[in-house]
Design a protein around this motif. Structure first.
Motif, PDB file in Angstrom:
ATOM      1  N   CYS A   1      40.820  41.985  28.309  1.00  0.00           N
ATOM      2  CA  CYS A   1      40.137  40.916  29.028  1.00  0.00           C
ATOM      3  C   CYS A   1      38.636  41.038  28.880  1.00  0.00           C
ATOM      4  CB  CYS A   1      40.537  40.978  30.503  1.00  0.00           C
ATOM      5  SG  CYS A   1      39.645  39.839  31.570  1.00  0.00           S
ATOM      6  N   TYR A   2      37.993  39.924  28.556  1.00  0.00           N
ATOM      7  CA  TYR A   2      36.537  39.851  28.642  1.00  0.00           C
ATOM      8  C   TYR A   2      36.206  39.051  29.893  1.00  0.00           C
ATOM      9  CZ  TYR A   2      31.773  38.221  28.049  1.00  0.00           C
ATOM     10  OH  TYR A   2      30.456  37.922  28.279  1.00  0.00           O
TER      11      TYR A   2
ATOM     12  N   ASP B   1      31.044  41.875  31.673  1.00  0.00           N
ATOM     13  CA  ASP B   1      29.645  41.522  31.455  1.00  0.00           C
ATOM     14  C   ASP B   1      28.788  42.083  32.591  1.00  0.00           C
ATOM     15  OD1 ASP B   1      27.126  39.824  31.306  1.00  0.00           O
ATOM     16  OD2 ASP B   1      28.274  39.049  29.592  1.00  0.00           O
ATOM     17  N   GLU B   2      27.638  42.627  32.242  1.00  0.00           N
ATOM     18  CA  GLU B   2      26.763  43.215  33.254  1.00  0.00           C
ATOM     19  C   GLU B   2      26.347  42.194  34.303  1.00  0.00           C
ATOM     20  OE1 GLU B   2      22.647  45.896  33.595  1.00  0.00           O
ATOM     21  OE2 GLU B   2      23.321  45.156  31.631  1.00  0.00           O
ATOM     22  N   ALA B   3      26.334  40.914  33.927  1.00  0.00           N
ATOM     23  CA  ALA B   3      25.960  39.869  34.878  1.00  0.00           C
ATOM     24  C   ALA B   3      26.853  39.877  36.112  1.00  0.00           C
ATOM     25  CB  ALA B   3      26.027  38.501  34.198  1.00  0.00           C
ATOM     26  N   VAL B   4      28.123  40.258  35.937  1.00  0.00           N
ATOM     27  CA  VAL B   4      29.058  40.289  37.062  1.00  0.00           C
ATOM     28  C   VAL B   4      28.584  41.265  38.134  1.00  0.00           C
ATOM     29  CG1 VAL B   4      31.435  40.809  37.739  1.00  0.00           C
ATOM     30  CG2 VAL B   4      30.984  39.654  35.575  1.00  0.00           C
ATOM     31  N   LEU B   5      27.926  42.334  37.715  1.00  0.00           N
ATOM     32  CA  LEU B   5      27.477  43.364  38.656  1.00  0.00           C
ATOM     33  C   LEU B   5      26.239  42.933  39.427  1.00  0.00           C
ATOM     34  CD1 LEU B   5      27.927  46.514  36.375  1.00  0.00           C
ATOM     35  CD2 LEU B   5      29.589  45.439  37.909  1.00  0.00           C
ATOM     36  N   HIS B   6      25.552  41.904  38.962  1.00  0.00           N
ATOM     37  CA  HIS B   6      24.338  41.441  39.632  1.00  0.00           C
ATOM     38  C   HIS B   6      24.592  40.221  40.502  1.00  0.00           C
ATOM     39  CE1 HIS B   6      21.311  44.016  37.577  1.00  0.00           C
ATOM     40  NE2 HIS B   6      22.267  44.071  36.653  1.00  0.00           N
TER      41      HIS B   6
ATOM     42  N   ALA C   1      22.773  38.201  22.357  1.00  0.00           N
ATOM     43  CA  ALA C   1      23.874  37.297  22.012  1.00  0.00           C
ATOM     44  C   ALA C   1      25.108  38.093  21.612  1.00  0.00           C
ATOM     45  CB  ALA C   1      23.446  36.370  20.871  1.00  0.00           C
ATOM     46  N   HIS C   2      26.293  37.535  21.916  1.00  0.00           N
ATOM     47  CA  HIS C   2      27.521  38.263  21.625  1.00  0.00           C
ATOM     48  C   HIS C   2      28.612  37.307  21.151  1.00  0.00           C
ATOM     49  CE1 HIS C   2      29.169  36.787  25.413  1.00  0.00           C
ATOM     50  NE2 HIS C   2      28.083  37.220  26.030  1.00  0.00           N
ATOM     51  N   ALA C   3      29.825  37.841  20.969  1.00  0.00           N
ATOM     52  CA  ALA C   3      30.899  37.105  20.286  1.00  0.00           C
ATOM     53  C   ALA C   3      31.617  36.081  21.149  1.00  0.00           C
ATOM     54  CB  ALA C   3      31.915  38.097  19.726  1.00  0.00           C
ATOM     55  N   SER C   4      31.302  36.003  22.451  1.00  0.00           N
ATOM     56  CA  SER C   4      32.001  35.025  23.293  1.00  0.00           C
ATOM     57  C   SER C   4      31.029  34.285  24.198  1.00  0.00           C
ATOM     58  CB  SER C   4      33.085  35.706  24.128  1.00  0.00           C
ATOM     59  OG  SER C   4      33.865  34.742  24.827  1.00  0.00           O
ATOM     60  N   PRO C   5      30.140  33.493  23.619  1.00  0.00           N
ATOM     61  CA  PRO C   5      29.220  32.727  24.461  1.00  0.00           C
ATOM     62  C   PRO C   5      29.937  31.681  25.300  1.00  0.00           C
ATOM     63  CG  PRO C   5      29.082  32.003  22.169  1.00  0.00           C
ATOM     64  CD  PRO C   5      29.929  33.242  22.187  1.00  0.00           C
ATOM     65  N   GLU C   6      31.187  31.344  24.929  1.00  0.00           N
ATOM     66  CA  GLU C   6      31.951  30.344  25.690  1.00  0.00           C
ATOM     67  C   GLU C   6      32.421  30.886  27.029  1.00  0.00           C
ATOM     68  OE1 GLU C   6      32.398  29.942  21.301  1.00  0.00           O
ATOM     69  OE2 GLU C   6      32.898  31.516  22.737  1.00  0.00           O
ATOM     70  N   GLY C   7      32.527  32.208  27.170  1.00  0.00           N
ATOM     71  CA  GLY C   7      32.937  32.769  28.449  1.00  0.00           C
ATOM     72  C   GLY C   7      34.149  33.674  28.377  1.00  0.00           C
ATOM     73  N   SER C   8      34.851  33.787  29.501  1.00  0.00           N
ATOM     74  CA  SER C   8      35.928  34.760  29.681  1.00  0.00           C
ATOM     75  C   SER C   8      37.214  34.364  28.968  1.00  0.00           C
ATOM     76  CB  SER C   8      36.230  34.922  31.177  1.00  0.00           C
ATOM     77  OG  SER C   8      35.073  35.248  31.913  1.00  0.00           O
ATOM     78  N   PHE C   9      38.034  35.374  28.661  1.00  0.00           N
ATOM     79  CA  PHE C   9      39.375  35.137  28.125  1.00  0.00           C
ATOM     80  C   PHE C   9      40.186  36.414  28.285  1.00  0.00           C
ATOM     81  CE2 PHE C   9      36.775  36.654  24.582  1.00  0.00           C
ATOM     82  CZ  PHE C   9      37.562  37.657  24.027  1.00  0.00           C
ATOM     83  N   ALA C  10      41.493  36.281  28.146  1.00  0.00           N
ATOM     84  CA  ALA C  10      42.396  37.432  28.215  1.00  0.00           C
ATOM     85  C   ALA C  10      43.395  37.347  27.073  1.00  0.00           C
ATOM     86  CB  ALA C  10      43.128  37.480  29.554  1.00  0.00           C
ATOM     87  N   ILE C  11      43.770  38.511  26.545  1.00  0.00           N
ATOM     88  CA  ILE C  11      44.749  38.608  25.460  1.00  0.00           C
ATOM     89  C   ILE C  11      45.927  39.439  25.961  1.00  0.00           C
ATOM     90  CG2 ILE C  11      45.168  39.351  23.081  1.00  0.00           C
ATOM     91  CD1 ILE C  11      42.101  39.329  22.703  1.00  0.00           C
ATOM     92  N   PHE C  12      47.133  38.928  25.757  1.00  0.00           N
ATOM     93  CA  PHE C  12      48.348  39.631  26.165  1.00  0.00           C
ATOM     94  C   PHE C  12      49.081  40.121  24.923  1.00  0.00           C
ATOM     95  CE2 PHE C  12      47.303  36.616  29.456  1.00  0.00           C
ATOM     96  CZ  PHE C  12      47.458  37.346  30.627  1.00  0.00           C
ATOM     97  N   ASP C  13      49.128  41.424  24.750  1.00  0.00           N
ATOM     98  CA  ASP C  13      49.880  42.037  23.652  1.00  0.00           C
ATOM     99  C   ASP C  13      51.318  42.187  24.123  1.00  0.00           C
ATOM    100  OD1 ASP C  13      50.801  43.459  21.477  1.00  0.00           O
ATOM    101  OD2 ASP C  13      49.860  45.352  22.084  1.00  0.00           O
ATOM    102  N   MET C  14      52.209  41.362  23.580  1.00  0.00           N
ATOM    103  CA  MET C  14      53.564  41.245  24.099  1.00  0.00           C
ATOM    104  C   MET C  14      54.573  41.988  23.224  1.00  0.00           C
ATOM    105  SD  MET C  14      53.020  39.333  26.764  1.00  0.00           S
ATOM    106  CE  MET C  14      54.646  38.716  27.243  1.00  0.00           C
ATOM    107  N   PRO C  15      55.632  42.498  23.821  1.00  0.00           N
ATOM    108  CA  PRO C  15      56.710  43.109  23.030  1.00  0.00           C
ATOM    109  C   PRO C  15      57.561  42.026  22.385  1.00  0.00           C
ATOM    110  CG  PRO C  15      57.320  43.084  25.342  1.00  0.00           C
ATOM    111  CD  PRO C  15      55.913  42.561  25.275  1.00  0.00           C
ATOM    112  N   GLU C  16      58.330  42.393  21.374  1.00  0.00           N
ATOM    113  CA  GLU C  16      59.252  41.437  20.762  1.00  0.00           C
ATOM    114  C   GLU C  16      60.327  41.035  21.774  1.00  0.00           C
ATOM    115  OE1 GLU C  16      60.829  43.020  17.179  1.00  0.00           O
ATOM    116  OE2 GLU C  16      58.892  43.050  16.152  1.00  0.00           O
ATOM    117  N   PRO C  17      60.788  39.783  21.727  1.00  0.00           N
ATOM    118  CA  PRO C  17      60.553  38.748  20.730  1.00  0.00           C
ATOM    119  C   PRO C  17      59.386  37.827  21.067  1.00  0.00           C
ATOM    120  CG  PRO C  17      62.214  37.970  22.215  1.00  0.00           C
ATOM    121  CD  PRO C  17      61.808  39.350  22.709  1.00  0.00           C
ATOM    122  N   TYR C  18      58.597  38.182  22.080  1.00  0.00           N
ATOM    123  CA  TYR C  18      57.539  37.293  22.526  1.00  0.00           C
ATOM    124  C   TYR C  18      56.356  37.325  21.558  1.00  0.00           C
ATOM    125  CZ  TYR C  18      60.246  38.580  26.654  1.00  0.00           C
ATOM    126  OH  TYR C  18      61.258  38.866  27.514  1.00  0.00           O
ATOM    127  N   SER C  19      55.675  36.200  21.461  1.00  0.00           N
ATOM    128  CA  SER C  19      54.452  36.134  20.673  1.00  0.00           C
ATOM    129  C   SER C  19      53.287  36.625  21.525  1.00  0.00           C
ATOM    130  CB  SER C  19      54.178  34.693  20.239  1.00  0.00           C
ATOM    131  OG  SER C  19      55.257  34.162  19.499  1.00  0.00           O
TER     132      SER C  19
END
Length: 365
Positions: A115-116, A174-179, A215-233
């Motif tokens: 998660c970012y 992001d450090e901004a969250v702490l402020h 500047a960084h790789a996600s100027p659009e904001g937050s996202f989460a990635i779910f690494d799932m076991p098979e058979p899920y994508s």
């Protein structure tokens, strides 16, 4: 009356697999329907997830399509059972949570969650008071009862981290969250203490993305990635004002690259812990000094001065903050929405004592 929840991500995944196997076998919707003794429309709804497929239908269709791989068959059978099985989140079915049911299911099934967090602490690590502040600010029209239900749902989601088969959680914060003093200094200090506590857990890794990297790789904001076991994508999640957006498989790759880039420039977990401890100290000082939020003034009992100004007085009022800190707020009684000065108890007593002793009896100009 609760609205229809619509096709779940689980049902859509299952339907997608069934469609792909049917097409690989060179069969039509009519042929699949004849085999199950269902009409074409029903098979189409199964494949789009509008109607969740039952395990018996899934196994029958896999037989028809010639799918013999045991791992695939058992995985899709389990997925079909998951769709119909009630989870703890079904207790919230009447609470307008929409796709958060899918989110809770993804958290319960994922091997790893990356998660970012650009704006707020991720829900799985929020304290109750912090969650209440975030949810209340995000939906000002919701009733107090509804907000409490949403907060409770968020707290229940956190149990997944305590499960033996729970996911590994990796966060770039992001450090901004702490402020951002979400909920005020007290709530924020407790939230950062909570982050320091969970960083000691073997299944949680937290890295702070410092301001200094620019500047960084996600100027659009937050996202989460779910690494799932098979058979899920594998799946990704992005929250928008218009609702949650989920992508899977190839669509998740761009998020994975962005997350890897963010992780590579973020601080190490050890340095991140140092940043958090410094933030706790900073917010702790603010809690005892002059940082307040409007909600903290709601319970102040104001005392109006009768000995100020030349126009009859009553233009200055002061009162102790109701948080037990001993701080005293001072404002212009005729302009209560203007700036407020806040003193610690010692500062206030020194100020009042100075007034009584004539220290502020300035000579006329």
């Amino acid at each position: 009356m609760a609205g229809r929840r619509g096709a779940t991500l689980r049902a859509q995944w299952l339907g997608k697999h069934l469609r792909e196997y049917r097409e690989s076998a060179g069969l039509t919707l009519r042929q699949a329907g004849d085999y199950l003794q269902r009409d074409i429309a029903t098979i189409s709804r199964l494949e789009t997830g509008v109607i969740p497929a039952r395990a018996s239908d899934v196994l029958a269709l896999l037989n028809l399509y010639g799918v013999d791989d045991h791992k695939v068959r058992s995985g899709l059978e389990q997925l079909s059972r998951d769709i119909w099985r009630k989870g703890w989140w079904d207790g919230y079915a009447a609470d307008s949570l929409g796709k958060l049911f899918d989110h809770a299911w993804l958290e319960a099934r994922a091997k790893t969650i990356c998660c970012y967090a650009a704006m707020v602490v991720p829900g799985l690590l929020q304290t109750r008071d912090y969650a209440h502040a975030v949810i209340s600010a995000g939906d000002a029209d919701a009733s107090g009862e509804q907000i409490e239900r949403w907060v409770e749902f968020r707290m229940d989601r956190q149990r997944v981290l305590d499960a033996e088969t729970g996911p590994r959680l990796e966060i770039v914060l992001d450090e901004a969250v702490l402020h951002r003093l979400t909920g005020g200094p007290g709530v924020m200090a407790d939230q950062m203490e909570r982050l320091l506590e969970v960083m000691a857990r073997p299944n949680v890794t937290l890295r702070v993305l410092p301001f200094a990297i620019g500047a960084h790789a996600s100027p659009e904001g937050s996202f989460a990635i779910f690494d799932m076991p098979e058979p899920y994508s594998d799946a990704t999640y992005v929250e928008t004002r218009g609702g949650a957006v989920y992508t899977e498989a190839e669509g998740a790759e761009v998020f994975t690259r962005a997350y890897d880039s963010l992780r590579n420039v973020a601080l190490t977990p050890e340095d991140s812990a140092t940043v958090l401890r410094n933030a706790v100290n900073r917010v702790g000082r603010a809690r005892n000094r002059s940082v307040i939020i409007p909600e903290e003034l709601a319970g102040v009992a104001w005392y109006i001065s009768t000995r100020s100004a030349d126009g009859g007085g009553q233009c200055v009022e002061a009162g102790p903050l109701p948080d037990g800190s001993g701080r005293v707020a001072v404002r212009h009684s005729r302009h209560p929405d203007d700036a407020v000065i806040v003193y610690t108890r010692a500062e206030w007593e020194a100020f009042v004592g100075g007034v009584k002793d004539g220290e502020f009896d300035f000579p006329a100009s």
